[in-house]
Structure formats: C-alpha cells, structure tokens
Design a protein around this motif. Structure first.
Motif, PDB file in Angstrom:
ATOM      1  N   GLU A  96       0.835  -1.201   0.000  1.00 41.27           N
ATOM      2  CA  GLU A  96       0.000   0.000   0.000  1.00 41.27           C
ATOM      3  C   GLU A  96       0.878   1.262   0.000  1.00 41.27           C
ATOM      4  O   GLU A  96       0.615   2.214  -0.744  1.00 41.27           O
ATOM      5  N   LEU A  97       1.937   1.252   0.810  1.00 40.03           N
ATOM      6  CA  LEU A  97       2.859   2.391   0.839  1.00 40.03           C
ATOM      7  C   LEU A  97       3.523   2.591  -0.524  1.00 40.03           C
ATOM      8  O   LEU A  97       3.695   3.725  -0.978  1.00 40.03           O
ATOM      9  N   ALA A  98       3.886   1.494  -1.173  1.00 35.61           N
ATOM     10  CA  ALA A  98       4.523   1.587  -2.492  1.00 35.61           C
ATOM     11  C   ALA A  98       3.556   2.196  -3.510  1.00 35.61           C
ATOM     12  O   ALA A  98       3.952   3.051  -4.316  1.00 35.61           O
ATOM     13  N   ARG A  99       2.301   1.782  -3.480  1.00 32.59           N
ATOM     14  CA  ARG A  99       1.303   2.341  -4.412  1.00 32.59           C
ATOM     15  C   ARG A  99       1.080   3.828  -4.137  1.00 32.59           C
ATOM     16  O   ARG A  99       1.003   4.640  -5.063  1.00 32.59           O
ATOM     17  N   GLU A 100       0.975   4.180  -2.855  1.00 27.85           N
ATOM     18  CA  GLU A 100       0.809   5.593  -2.499  1.00 27.85           C
ATOM     19  C   GLU A 100       2.049   6.393  -2.915  1.00 27.85           C
ATOM     20  O   GLU A 100       1.937   7.520  -3.412  1.00 27.85           O
ATOM     21  N   GLY A 101       3.204   5.808  -2.711  1.00 34.97           N
ATOM     22  CA  GLY A 101       4.453   6.461  -3.102  1.00 34.97           C
ATOM     23  C   GLY A 101       4.531   6.660  -4.598  1.00 34.97           C
ATOM     24  O   GLY A 101       4.945   7.731  -5.077  1.00 34.97           O
ATOM     25  N   TRP A 102       4.114   5.640  -5.354  1.00 37.68           N
ATOM     26  CA  TRP A 102       4.126   5.780  -6.800  1.00 37.68           C
ATOM     27  C   TRP A 102       3.181   6.900  -7.241  1.00 37.68           C
ATOM     28  O   TRP A 102       3.502   7.681  -8.131  1.00 37.68           O
ATOM     29  N   ALA A 103       2.018   7.008  -6.607  1.00 37.82           N
ATOM     30  CA  ALA A 103       1.071   8.071  -6.963  1.00 37.82           C
ATOM     31  C   ALA A 103       1.720   9.443  -6.760  1.00 37.82           C
ATOM     32  O   ALA A 103       1.573  10.339  -7.606  1.00 37.82           O
ATOM     33  N   ARG A 104       2.467   9.602  -5.683  1.00 36.32           N
ATOM     34  CA  ARG A 104       3.174  10.871  -5.429  1.00 36.32           C
ATOM     35  C   ARG A 104       4.241  11.104  -6.493  1.00 36.32           C
ATOM     36  O   ARG A 104       4.375  12.216  -7.032  1.00 36.32           O
ATOM     37  N   ALA A 105       5.034  10.067  -6.770  1.00 41.66           N
ATOM     38  CA  ALA A 105       6.115  10.195  -7.738  1.00 41.66           C
ATOM     39  C   ALA A 105       5.561  10.490  -9.132  1.00 41.66           C
ATOM     40  O   ALA A 105       6.091  11.340  -9.856  1.00 41.66           O
TER      41      ALA A 105
END
Length: 189
Positions: A96-105
C-alpha cells in the motif's frame, strides 16, 4: 597491467538530436546504483535545477548519510516505504505504501516542476507487483519533455530497459562482505 599510450586523436561525434529529458536506469547486482543516482542529483542541483528524490524502500524518518547532506543542501529526499521486505511486519501495508508512493512520484513527474526525479529502489515494488509496471512505463512515455527520471534497483524489467535512454548495469567483481567486513557508516548508508 599493461602500459598504454594516451590517446592523442579522437573522432568527434556531434549529436544531431534535440536535448530532451532522459530516462536513466541503474540496475544490476553490484554496489553503486543509488550512489550514482545521488551523484546525478548533486550535479543537477549544482546547476540550479530543481531535483526531487523518492526512496521507495526507506522509511520517511530515515537519517542515512544521503538524507543528512541533501537536507543541508536543500534537496528533498522522501522515504516512501517501511524498509526492505525482510524487515516489514506487514507486506500488505508495504504494498500500500509503495502504491501511495508511486502516486506521489507520478504526480511529481507529470507536473514538470522538477528537472530531475530520482526513483530510488523502485525495482523492488515493480518486481513484487506492488506497483504496476505499465503505469510506470506510461508515465515515463507521457512525462513532460524536459523531465529527466532516474530509476534504481536490481532486476530492472526488460520493458523498462527497452524504454530507457541510458541503462547501466552495476556488476559485482569483489565485495568486502564476502571477506567478513561489515557495513560501515558513510560507505553503505
């Protein structure tokens, strides 16, 4: 070692294409992938270009050497994860953190506000299926033409290698761990 004569002549190749943002991939089993990306970040920052670094596996509170110096220099470096998978207590949360991080990136890349965006250790979330590869490839294809993106980590997917402008594979020739020498602050952090 065989002694060589220094070159005195060299064919000069003059590029004919336009300057544009590049996709650079640092991959392989050797050391130096993140370090090389940080070197590019320093180079761009030194030229007054806006830079943003995302670290997909580091926690937001990480205080490694790179965090300390980038903070002093005013270069944002943002931890998006909860540590490497073998340290995680909840892999669903890590995903979930990786998906949220990708959305930011992705939003950062698409905004065009930064000359260089570093996606450090993004290969892990890609390989684990936490971040869909096609989303990353689409974003890289559709990014503003002046934005450079560096992606690091072992095992870069073939599709990413095909899309990239420059790919460097770090190869381990010798490693001090194999001789029993532990990691050292300032070298591995």
């Amino acid at each position: 070692m065989e002694i060589e004569q220094p070159p005195v002549d060299r064919e000069r190749i003059i590029p004919t294409g336009e300057r544009r943002g590049l996709v650079l991939v640092h991959t392989g089993k050797g050391k130096g992938k993140s370090t090389a990306a940080f070197g590019l970040a320093l180079r761009a920052h030194g030229r007054g270009k806006p830079v943003l670094i995302y670290q997909f596996m580091k926690v937001p509170s990480a205080r490694f050497g790179e965090h300390r110096i980038f903070e002093k220099l005013g270069v944002p470096i943002i931890g998006l994860g909860d540590g490497f998978s073998w340290k995680s207590k909840d892999l669903d949360h890590s995903a979930e953190l990786a998906r949220e991080g990708w959305a930011r990136a992705e939003a950062t890349i698409r905004s065009g506000d930064h000359f260089l965006v570093v996606l450090d250790e993004i290969m892990y979330p890609l390989r684990y299926g936490w971040v869909p590869l096609e989303q990353v490839l689409t974003c890289l294809r559709e990014r503003p033409t002046h934005v450079h993106v560096v992606l690091t980590g072992r095992g870069a997917p073939d599709e990413l290698i095909a899309l990239a402008d420059t790919v460097t594979e770090m190869t381990m020739v010798k490693h001090h761990f194999k001789a029993g020498v532990p990691a050292q602050r300032g070298i591995e952090d």
